[in-house]
Write an enzyme that holds these catalytic residues in place. Sequence first.
Site, short mmCIF file in Angstrom:
data_model
loop_
_atom_site.label_atom_id
_atom_site.label_comp_id
_atom_site.label_asym_id
_atom_site.label_seq_id
_atom_site.Cartn_x
_atom_site.Cartn_y
_atom_site.Cartn_z
N MET A 58 0.80 -1.23 0.00
CA MET A 58 0.00 0.00 0.00
C MET A 58 0.83 1.27 0.00
SD MET A 58 0.09 1.60 3.30
CE MET A 58 -1.54 2.33 3.48
N TYR A 59 2.13 1.20 0.24
CA TYR A 59 2.96 2.40 0.22
C TYR A 59 3.04 2.93 -1.22
CZ TYR A 59 4.68 0.85 4.83
OH TYR A 59 4.78 0.44 6.13
N SER A 60 2.57 4.14 -1.41
CA SER A 60 2.48 4.74 -2.75
C SER A 60 1.70 3.85 -3.71
CB SER A 60 3.87 5.04 -3.32
OG SER A 60 4.52 6.04 -2.59
#
Length: 326
Positions: A58-60
Site C-alpha cells: 500500500m505504500y504509494s
Amino acid sequence: MEYVNLGKTGLKVSRICLGCMTYGSSQWREWVLDEEASRPFFQRALELGINFFDTADMYSLGVSEEVTGQALKDFAKRDEVVIATKVFNPMGDKPNQRGNSRKHIMDSIDASLRRLQTDHVDLYQIHRWDHETPIEETLEALHDVVKAGKALYIGASSMFAWQLAKALYTADLHGWTRFVSMQNHYNLVYREEDREMNPLCRVEGVGIIPWSPLARGFLAGNRTRDKGGETVRAKIDGFAHYLYYQDNDFDTLDRVLEVAGQLDVKPAQLALAWMLHKPGITSPIIGASKMYQLEEAASALNIKLSAETIEYLEAPYKPHPVLGHS
C-alpha cells in the site's frame, strides 16, 4: 554494522532496517521521495551494511515496491539482501482488494513479486489483523505461500498480544508456518508494547522490528507543543499528531534532549540507541528522507547507555491509550 538472527530463525538481518515508505511517489504523500531521489538512499544503506529493507504493497499504492525492487536489483545481489513487504490494506475500491483473505493474499503476493522483480520475498507480513477473516484462513494461505516458495518467512504487525498468541497456537495446532516477527508500534514516547506484546515475543522467539522508533520524527527533537515542526512531514502529518504530542510526550523529549546534549549525540541517535538496548529488539525500522538521517541511524549502534541512563529516559512515561492497531 551488526547482524542478528530474526527471532529464532536462522535469517541474519542488520540491526537497522531501512523502511521504504518514504520512497515511491510524491503523488501519494507530499513528503514521499520519487524514484530518482530515492535511489541514493538504497545505495548508501548497502554501503553502511544494511541488508534489511521493509516496504508494503500500500505504500504509494505499489510504487514503493517498484522503486525498492529496482534499486536493490541495480545495487545488490538478491542473496545479499532481506526484502520484507506487507499485505492487508486496500489496493483498490473493490471488496476483495483488501484484507487477509486467501483470495487477497494470493493475488497480493503475486502482484508484490512482480513489482519487486523477484521470485520470492524473505518476509511476508500481515499489515494488520483482519477482523472479517478467520485467522485459520489467513494462516493456511500464508503457509501455502511459503510452501510455494514465494515467501521464506511470515510475520505480523500491530495487534493485541492475545491475537498474536492465538495466531501462534493456531499455526502450531495445524502444523502451519509460524509468524517469526512482530512489526509493532514502539518508541520512547509509546511503550505500551512493554506490557504484553514484547514479553510474549521474547518468550516465543518472535523477532521485534518496531515501526516508528523515532515517533515519526518526534524524537528528533524539532517538534513543538503547538504541533509545529521544520519539515513538510512534520507540518502535515496528521497521523503523528494523533499518536504523539501529549504534554507527557514532551516531558520525555526534554530528557532525550538533555541526555543527548550530555553525550554529544543527536536526539534521534539517542532514541535509537535506547531501543537497541531493549531486550528482544531485532531491528528498528527507520525512515530517511535526508542522507544524514540514514547515516546517523547507523552510527547509533556505537552509543552505549548505562542502566541508569535508560531508567532516567524512561522515568517520565505515563500510560497511553492503545495506538497504531488500525
